[in-house]
Design a protein around this motif. Sequence first.
Motif, PDB file in Angstrom:
ATOM      1  N   UNK A  66      59.635  99.892 144.301  1.00 38.70           N
ATOM      2  CA  UNK A  66      59.722 101.014 143.380  1.00 38.70           C
ATOM      3  C   UNK A  66      60.517 100.668 142.133  1.00 38.70           C
ATOM      4  N   UNK A  67      61.613  99.931 142.294  1.00 42.85           N
ATOM      5  CA  UNK A  67      62.498  99.657 141.174  1.00 42.85           C
ATOM      6  C   UNK A  67      62.368  98.253 140.605  1.00 42.85           C
ATOM      7  N   UNK A  68      61.619  97.378 141.251  1.00 45.54           N
ATOM      8  CA  UNK A  68      61.400  96.050 140.714  1.00 45.54           C
ATOM      9  C   UNK A  68      62.576  95.101 140.845  1.00 45.54           C
ATOM     10  N   UNK A  69      63.508  95.382 141.730  1.00 44.07           N
ATOM     11  CA  UNK A  69      64.649  94.489 141.953  1.00 44.07           C
ATOM     12  C   UNK A  69      64.557  93.957 143.377  1.00 44.07           C
ATOM     13  N   UNK A  70      63.987  92.796 143.516  1.00 44.68           N
ATOM     14  CA  UNK A  70      63.838  92.220 144.850  1.00 44.68           C
ATOM     15  C   UNK A  70      65.184  91.747 145.380  1.00 44.68           C
ATOM     16  N   UNK A 139      58.667  86.111 136.549  1.00 44.06           N
ATOM     17  CA  UNK A 139      58.563  86.464 135.136  1.00 44.06           C
ATOM     18  C   UNK A 139      57.839  87.804 134.974  1.00 44.06           C
ATOM     19  N   UNK A 140      56.800  88.012 135.792  1.00 40.60           N
ATOM     20  CA  UNK A 140      56.056  89.281 135.731  1.00 40.60           C
ATOM     21  C   UNK A 140      56.959  90.458 136.090  1.00 40.60           C
ATOM     22  N   UNK A 141      57.817  90.303 137.114  1.00 42.54           N
ATOM     23  CA  UNK A 141      58.756  91.373 137.486  1.00 42.54           C
ATOM     24  C   UNK A 141      59.728  91.653 136.349  1.00 42.54           C
ATOM     25  N   UNK A 142      60.194  90.583 135.709  1.00 46.86           N
ATOM     26  CA  UNK A 142      61.131  90.727 134.587  1.00 46.86           C
ATOM     27  C   UNK A 142      60.469  91.501 133.451  1.00 46.86           C
ATOM     28  N   UNK A 143      59.244  91.108 133.103  1.00 41.61           N
ATOM     29  CA  UNK A 143      58.537  91.789 132.016  1.00 41.61           C
ATOM     30  C   UNK A 143      58.260  93.253 132.365  1.00 41.61           C
TER      31      UNK A 143
END
Length: 162
Positions: A66-70, A139-143
Amino acid sequence: MGSFQRICRLLKDTGFYKLRGNSLVEAEMKAYASVLEELSTQLERILEYCFLDSPDNLRLSYFEDLFGLAIDPQDDEQTKLDKIQQMKKRLQVRNTDFSKAAVTEQLRMGGFTADLTEDPDSREVQVVITQDRGYCSTKADKEMWIRNAMPCHATPKIIEKI
């Protein structure tokens, strides 16, 4: 009661709308309601759990998505707790969340220190990353994190200066 019914009830209660099942307003509310149903479902899943402070929470992977922080199992306990704290902060929405300071804070919660420069003509925001704590694993998660921190009408132009 679904989102559409709740919206219609609230509009009727204002006394400004006559909703008879075929109005343009109702068609618009149906479109909004389809999006709100998904949001409502996600919020209900969040509210099933009172605490998000334990890295051992069975639903932690849901919050990660949900938040993109693995949260990497190899992370030390303090890093895990920092990421969880950032996730909890992402649940907050205020009327000031789209100021430059608020977007900078959202980026910080994703582990980034960045300088922002807005170009109103192109609706671009130049995001110069000066520090990355590595909270996003790809990189995709960061973007995605950076795009999600921006107001919906702005397009980030990401530059890394690390």
